[in-house]
Motif scaffolding. Structure first.
Motif, PDB file in Angstrom:
ATOM      1  N   PHE A   1     -95.897  50.233  62.285  1.00 33.09           N
ATOM      2  CA  PHE A   1     -95.595  48.806  62.226  1.00 33.09           C
ATOM      3  C   PHE A   1     -94.138  48.485  61.930  1.00 33.09           C
ATOM      4  CE2 PHE A   1    -100.150  49.078  61.172  1.00 33.09           C
ATOM      5  CZ  PHE A   1    -100.649  48.307  62.201  1.00 33.09           C
ATOM      6  N   LEU A   2     -93.318  49.531  61.720  1.00 37.30           N
ATOM      7  CA  LEU A   2     -91.889  49.296  61.530  1.00 37.30           C
ATOM      8  C   LEU A   2     -91.061  50.080  62.525  1.00 37.30           C
ATOM      9  CD1 LEU A   2     -91.420  49.237  57.643  1.00 37.30           C
ATOM     10  CD2 LEU A   2     -91.498  47.310  59.228  1.00 37.30           C
ATOM     11  N   ASP A   3     -91.251  51.394  62.558  1.00 40.18           N
ATOM     12  CA  ASP A   3     -90.380  52.256  63.358  1.00 40.18           C
ATOM     13  C   ASP A   3     -90.696  52.192  64.851  1.00 40.18           C
ATOM     14  OD1 ASP A   3     -89.347  52.969  60.918  1.00 40.18           O
ATOM     15  OD2 ASP A   3     -90.530  54.814  60.767  1.00 40.18           O
ATOM     16  N   LYS A   4     -91.979  52.227  65.220  1.00 39.91           N
ATOM     17  CA  LYS A   4     -92.346  52.357  66.633  1.00 39.91           C
ATOM     18  C   LYS A   4     -93.139  51.178  67.165  1.00 39.91           C
ATOM     19  CE  LYS A   4     -92.409  57.423  66.660  1.00 39.91           C
ATOM     20  NZ  LYS A   4     -93.188  58.632  67.009  1.00 39.91           N
TER      21      LYS A   4
ATOM     22  N   GLY B   1    -104.586  44.726  51.333  1.00 39.46           N
ATOM     23  CA  GLY B   1    -103.453  45.334  50.661  1.00 39.46           C
ATOM     24  C   GLY B   1    -102.949  46.603  51.288  1.00 39.46           C
ATOM     25  N   ILE B   2    -103.584  47.030  52.388  1.00 37.82           N
ATOM     26  CA  ILE B   2    -103.127  48.256  53.040  1.00 37.82           C
ATOM     27  C   ILE B   2    -101.783  48.023  53.720  1.00 37.82           C
ATOM     28  CG2 ILE B   2    -103.673  49.925  54.855  1.00 37.82           C
ATOM     29  CD1 ILE B   2    -106.595  49.508  54.233  1.00 37.82           C
ATOM     30  N   LEU B   3    -101.659  46.874  54.391  1.00 38.23           N
ATOM     31  CA  LEU B   3    -100.400  46.522  55.048  1.00 38.23           C
ATOM     32  C   LEU B   3     -99.701  45.443  54.221  1.00 38.23           C
ATOM     33  CD1 LEU B   3    -101.469  46.275  58.802  1.00 38.23           C
ATOM     34  CD2 LEU B   3    -100.457  48.222  57.604  1.00 38.23           C
ATOM     35  N   PRO B   4     -98.499  45.700  53.765  1.00 39.11           N
ATOM     36  CA  PRO B   4     -97.775  44.681  52.997  1.00 39.11           C
ATOM     37  C   PRO B   4     -97.352  43.522  53.883  1.00 39.11           C
ATOM     38  CG  PRO B   4     -96.391  46.606  53.365  1.00 39.11           C
ATOM     39  CD  PRO B   4     -97.762  46.963  53.849  1.00 39.11           C
ATOM     40  N   ALA B   5     -96.969  42.428  53.259  1.00 40.96           N
ATOM     41  CA  ALA B   5     -96.594  41.217  53.992  1.00 40.96           C
ATOM     42  C   ALA B   5     -95.428  41.461  54.937  1.00 40.96           C
ATOM     43  CB  ALA B   5     -96.270  40.098  53.005  1.00 40.96           C
ATOM     44  N   ALA B   6     -94.503  42.357  54.555  1.00 43.07           N
ATOM     45  CA  ALA B   6     -93.337  42.624  55.399  1.00 43.07           C
ATOM     46  C   ALA B   6     -93.757  43.201  56.750  1.00 43.07           C
ATOM     47  CB  ALA B   6     -92.388  43.592  54.690  1.00 43.07           C
ATOM     48  N   TYR B   7     -94.860  43.965  56.749  1.00 41.33           N
ATOM     49  CA  TYR B   7     -95.330  44.535  58.006  1.00 41.33           C
ATOM     50  C   TYR B   7     -95.850  43.428  58.931  1.00 41.33           C
ATOM     51  CZ  TYR B   7     -95.011  49.260  56.058  1.00 41.33           C
ATOM     52  OH  TYR B   7     -94.560  50.436  55.524  1.00 41.33           O
ATOM     53  N   PHE B   8     -96.575  42.474  58.376  1.00 41.97           N
ATOM     54  CA  PHE B   8     -97.061  41.363  59.190  1.00 41.97           C
ATOM     55  C   PHE B   8     -95.905  40.494  59.682  1.00 41.97           C
ATOM     56  CE2 PHE B   8    -100.998  42.394  56.862  1.00 41.97           C
ATOM     57  CZ  PHE B   8    -101.859  42.497  57.933  1.00 41.97           C
ATOM     58  N   GLU B   9     -94.868  40.389  58.881  1.00 44.89           N
ATOM     59  CA  GLU B   9     -93.667  39.686  59.336  1.00 44.89           C
ATOM     60  C   GLU B   9     -93.087  40.402  60.550  1.00 44.89           C
ATOM     61  OE1 GLU B   9     -92.204  36.992  58.550  1.00 44.89           O
ATOM     62  OE2 GLU B   9     -92.798  36.386  56.520  1.00 44.89           O
ATOM     63  N   ASN B  10     -93.084  41.711  60.514  1.00 45.99           N
ATOM     64  CA  ASN B  10     -92.546  42.481  61.632  1.00 45.99           C
ATOM     65  C   ASN B  10     -93.441  42.370  62.867  1.00 45.99           C
ATOM     66  OD1 ASN B  10     -90.400  44.158  62.530  1.00 45.99           O
ATOM     67  ND2 ASN B  10     -91.779  45.922  62.496  1.00 45.99           N
ATOM     68  N   ILE B  11     -94.765  42.300  62.647  1.00 42.73           N
ATOM     69  CA  ILE B  11     -95.675  42.122  63.792  1.00 42.73           C
ATOM     70  C   ILE B  11     -95.434  40.765  64.436  1.00 42.73           C
ATOM     71  CG2 ILE B  11     -98.091  41.923  64.462  1.00 42.73           C
ATOM     72  CD1 ILE B  11     -98.765  43.854  62.184  1.00 42.73           C
ATOM     73  N   ARG B  12     -95.228  39.741  63.627  1.00 41.02           N
ATOM     74  CA  ARG B  12     -94.947  38.411  64.180  1.00 41.02           C
ATOM     75  C   ARG B  12     -93.650  38.431  64.992  1.00 41.02           C
ATOM     76  NH1 ARG B  12     -93.654  33.662  60.067  1.00 41.02           N
ATOM     77  NH2 ARG B  12     -91.779  34.954  59.903  1.00 41.02           N
TER      78      ARG B  12
ATOM     79  N   SER C   1    -108.548  36.987  55.352  1.00 43.55           N
ATOM     80  CA  SER C   1    -108.319  36.714  56.761  1.00 43.55           C
ATOM     81  C   SER C   1    -106.874  36.982  57.155  1.00 43.55           C
ATOM     82  CB  SER C   1    -108.666  35.249  57.072  1.00 43.55           C
ATOM     83  OG  SER C   1    -108.271  34.912  58.380  1.00 43.55           O
ATOM     84  N   LEU C   2    -106.687  37.405  58.385  1.00 43.12           N
ATOM     85  CA  LEU C   2    -105.334  37.559  58.923  1.00 43.12           C
ATOM     86  C   LEU C   2    -104.594  36.226  58.948  1.00 43.12           C
ATOM     87  CD1 LEU C   2    -105.920  40.030  61.933  1.00 43.12           C
ATOM     88  CD2 LEU C   2    -104.717  40.509  59.789  1.00 43.12           C
ATOM     89  N   TRP C   3    -105.359  35.143  58.920  1.00 45.61           N
ATOM     90  CA  TRP C   3    -104.713  33.819  58.885  1.00 45.61           C
ATOM     91  C   TRP C   3    -103.890  33.651  57.614  1.00 45.61           C
ATOM     92  CZ3 TRP C   3    -103.592  29.831  61.854  1.00 45.61           C
ATOM     93  CH2 TRP C   3    -103.218  28.635  61.245  1.00 45.61           C
ATOM     94  N   GLN C   4    -104.261  34.343  56.555  1.00 46.83           N
ATOM     95  CA  GLN C   4    -103.552  34.212  55.283  1.00 46.83           C
ATOM     96  C   GLN C   4    -102.283  35.045  55.232  1.00 46.83           C
ATOM     97  OE1 GLN C   4    -104.668  31.948  53.255  1.00 46.83           O
ATOM     98  NE2 GLN C   4    -106.584  31.601  54.407  1.00 46.83           N
ATOM     99  N   THR C   5    -102.020  35.839  56.267  1.00 45.99           N
ATOM    100  CA  THR C   5    -100.812  36.665  56.321  1.00 45.99           C
ATOM    101  C   THR C   5     -99.741  35.946  57.148  1.00 45.99           C
ATOM    102  OG1 THR C   5    -101.391  37.816  58.382  1.00 45.99           O
ATOM    103  CG2 THR C   5    -102.350  38.677  56.323  1.00 45.99           C
ATOM    104  N   PRO C   6     -98.513  36.444  57.132  1.00 50.25           N
ATOM    105  CA  PRO C   6     -97.490  35.832  58.008  1.00 50.25           C
ATOM    106  C   PRO C   6     -97.881  35.798  59.474  1.00 50.25           C
ATOM    107  CG  PRO C   6     -96.454  37.267  56.394  1.00 50.25           C
ATOM    108  CD  PRO C   6     -97.929  37.473  56.250  1.00 50.25           C
ATOM    109  N   LEU C   7     -98.861  36.616  59.872  1.00 49.72           N
ATOM    110  CA  LEU C   7     -99.330  36.581  61.243  1.00 49.72           C
ATOM    111  C   LEU C   7    -100.014  35.260  61.577  1.00 49.72           C
ATOM    112  CD1 LEU C   7     -99.294  38.573  63.628  1.00 49.72           C
ATOM    113  CD2 LEU C   7    -101.583  39.307  62.961  1.00 49.72           C
TER     114      LEU C   7
END
Length: 699
Positions: free
Chosen positions: A338-341, A357-368, A390-396
């Motif tokens: 979710f960051l490098d590739k 909690g497996i994926l931190p918020a920064a990872y969802f920011e990167n997915i967005r 829910s994924l709705w609660q993440t930056p996604l």
């Protein structure tokens, strides 16, 4: 004209007559040896007998002389319309027609070589063969060809019974420059270099002023053109990068050179199909459920997809202190994925994924950010989508096309396409689809049993479920795409529940739409050419209720407006026939399509400089000649067969002196009874002479 000859109609076969003649000769030799006085009469009797058996007759033939035939063939193919070749041909045709007609006992036969069908070029060999086959070969005294000498079927040239004279059009100072595409791939990998080999060639009497450099203009799909200087006569390798999947039309054009014969061969068009080098898909499964393998089976069955699949089997709340080294599980490489590739993936699928909690918020920011740069995310939602996990609660959630209300609707319902869904390529035309709510008709789909209630949909709602609630929502975010399926029960169709449904096709379309496959674009302009013809089916796919006429720009720059008719919801089409081959541009709203019918330049213009090289072997074999018309129209003479058939300022045809027999009369040399009388008289006389001799001898 009369002819007299002697013919035989033997009563017995010739070998029998030969045997009888040999026997008669032996008997005659015996008579001579015995000194018989009547040997001469006996020999005459044998001859008379053989003559009667051979039945000789005098044949009288009445013959009529036939006229000679001269074939005059004029080439009217496209290359003959260059420069003043047409005028040269017309002048020579008029003078030679009169000269042939003035020859004694000579007939003129005309033939014309047209443009070959379907860009076949000059079919001179076929025309010569057909024309010659229609005439008696024995009467053909000569063939005169008015042409630039260029033909495209040398294998069809016939053997000629008379001299072939090529009166070549054109001028010694003619020259031409052309663009040659030596190799071009049929498809190319998106983002990778595709190499096209080409060459700029000069032919003919090239003037020094033409130079050794030319300027080449290149454009793809009619976009902004770029100019490049190229060396004439040098092989070039042009690397291109295709920017989109589907057909990419690459157009090349040379700046016209002053004084060249034609600029019709200064352009070339190459159609390259852009394909992805195996779609990279990341599938992240959350809580295990009955349909977990649905997405995996779908993507693994597609040979063009490379799948990376991770399942969260051990969420944080299930940690029990067991050392990781003793677990037979693979650690989730979250940072690498979710960051490098992340940009290496064409699509990321979240299947019933819950944020624990497996994926931190920064990872969802990167997915967005990945989606806004052009990536794609597909969310297959289960009950966890309606919770605080829910994924709705993440930056996604900022790019998701709808938000959950928190309700899980557990009720049997029939998924239906919406009015918009009937036109959208993801859901239009699905087999057995039920009609929208409120319309008559029945479908053949089974029901689903669970749906996550959504609200605030801002994308395209193409399917609805319980109480008309959005079930499938598609949307764009920046340069990328997001799809949200508000149910995890699509697998019921795969299991055949209540008859099942097109589960694999629906999920495949959703995934490929998210990955921007051209066949699933909502707004599209397509052109399908019928093989071997100029008929084109033009199709406009749109989400609107109507489609404006398509503007067609022809190769000569004129514009034609073509109205379209609706063939099904969201699809408008028309059958159109192009007036000629060439490059056409189609425009509809903001969409543009480049269409190539046949080659960009006709085969006739590949080598337009006049030359008799291809006909030289046939001319030499027939004893003919090659003459340039710019030096004057030669005189026409008759020469005997075997003599030289051409000279300075003249060409010759060879009279054939062919005749036709109009009547044949047979008169027997002697009637049958006369032959018998001769035989009897000769034998009797011989017998009497020999009898008197024996009587005169002393006893």
């Amino acid at each position: 004209m009369n002819g007299v000859s002697v013919v035989f109609a033997p009563l017995v076969p010739w070998p029998v007559l030969a045997g009888l003649a040999a026997l008669a000769g032996l008997l005659l030799a015996f008579a001579l040896w015995r000194g018989l006085k009547g040997w001469a009469l006996r020999g005459f009797a044998a001859l008379a007998l053989l003559g009667g058996l051979a039945q000789p007759s005098v044949q009288h033939e009445d013959k009529t002389p036939l006229s000679d035939i001269v074939l005059l063939v004029d080439d009217r193919s496209a290359s003959q319309r260059l420069s003043d070749r047409g005028a040269q041909t017309d002048a020579a045709l008029a003078q030679l027609s009169a000269a042939i007609t003035a020859l004694p006992n000579t007939e003129l036969r005309r033939a014309t070589v047209p443009d070959g069908a379907q860009n076949a070029g000059t079919q001179l060999g076929a025309v010569l063969s057909e024309t010659l086959a229609a005439e008696p070969r024995g009467r053909v005294a000569g063939v005169i060809l008015l042409s630039d000498g260029r033909l495209h079927d040398p294998e069809a040239l016939p053997d000629l019974p008379a001299p072939l004279h090529l009166l070549r059009t054109g001028h010694a100072g003619d020259w031409d420059r052309r663009l040659v595409i030596e190799t071009a791939p049929a498809f190319g990998i998106l983002g990778e270099e595709t190499v096209i080999r080409l060459k700029v060639e000069d032919s003919g009497a090239v003037p020094q002023a033409a130079g050794t450099m030319a300027r080449l203009t290149i454009s793809i799909d009619g976009a902004a053109a770029q100019d490049y200087p190229v060396m004439v006569g040098q092989d070039l390798e042009l690397p291109l990068k295709l920017e989109h999947a589907g057909q990419n039309v690459v157009q090349f054009r040379l700046d016209p050179a002053p004084g060249q014969l034609t600029d019709r061969n200064d352009s070339a068009v190459v159609s390259i199909n852009g394909v992805r080098d195996r779609l990279q898909v990341l599938l992240v499964s959350g809580q295990p459920h009955a349909g977990e393998r649905t997405w995996r089976n779908l993507l693994k069955s597609d040979a063009g997809v490379d799948l990376v699949h991770f399942t969260i089997l051990r969420p944080p709340e299930k940690q029990d202190g067991t050392p990781v080294s003793e677990l037979s599980l693979i650690a989730f490489p979250t940072q690498e994925l979710f960051l490098d590739k992340i940009d290496e993936f064409d699509l990321i699928i979240f299947d019933r994924y819950a944020e624990r909690g497996i994926l931190p918020a920064a990872y969802f920011e990167n997915i967005r950010a990945y989606v806004e740069r052009g990536g794609a995310v597909l969310v297959s939602a289960g009950p966890e989508f309606a919770t605080v996990e829910s994924l709705w609660q993440t930056p996604l959630g900022d790019i998701l096309p709808a938000r959950p209300t928190g309700r899980v609707l557990s009720a049997a319902y029939l998924p239906r396409p919406t009015e918009l869904g009937l036109r959208h390529p993801v859901t239009a035309g699905l087999t057995g689809a039920p009609p929208p709510a409120g319309e008559a008709g029945e479908g053949h789909w089974g029901r689903w049993l669970r749906q996550i209630e959504l609200t605030g949909a801002r994308g395209e709602v193409v399917m609805k479920g319980v109480g008309e609630a959005p079930l499938l929502v598609l949307d764009r975010a920046g340069k990328g795409r997001v799809a949200l399926l508000a149910s995890d029960h699509a697998w019921l169709w795969d299991r055949g529940y209540e008859g099942g449904g097109p589960q694999l096709e629906l999920l495949r379309r959703i995934a490929h739409w998210a990955m921007k496959e051209p066949d699933l674009e909502e707004e599209a302009l397509q052109a399908e050419v019928e093989p071997g013809s100029l008929s084109v089916t033009i199709t406009r796919r749109t989400m609107q209720d109507r489609a404006d006429p398509v503007q067609i720009t022809r190769p000569d720059g004129t514009v034609e407006s073509l109205p379209l008719s609706q063939v099904e919801p969201g699809r408008f089409a028309a059958l159109w026939t192009a007036p000629a081959e060439g490059l056409y541009r189609l425009n509809a709203d903001d969409l543009e399509r480049v269409m190539v019918l046949g080659p960009a330049s006709a085969r006739e213009y590949e080598t337009p400089v006049a030359s008799g090289e291809a006909l030289a072997p046939l001319i030499a074999a027939s004893g003919g000649s090659e003459t340039a018309l710019e030096e004057g129209i030669p005189d026409l003479r008759q020469v005997r067969p075997g003599r030289v058939a051409a000279g300075r300022g003249w060409i010759g045809v060879t009279p054939r002196e062919v005749t036709a027999t109009t009547d044949i009369r047979l008169t027997p040399l002697l009637p049958g009874w006369a032959w018998l009388a001769l035989v009897a008289a000769a034998i009797t006389a011989a017998w009497l002479i020999e009898g008197r001799r024996r009587a005169a001898q002393p006893s």
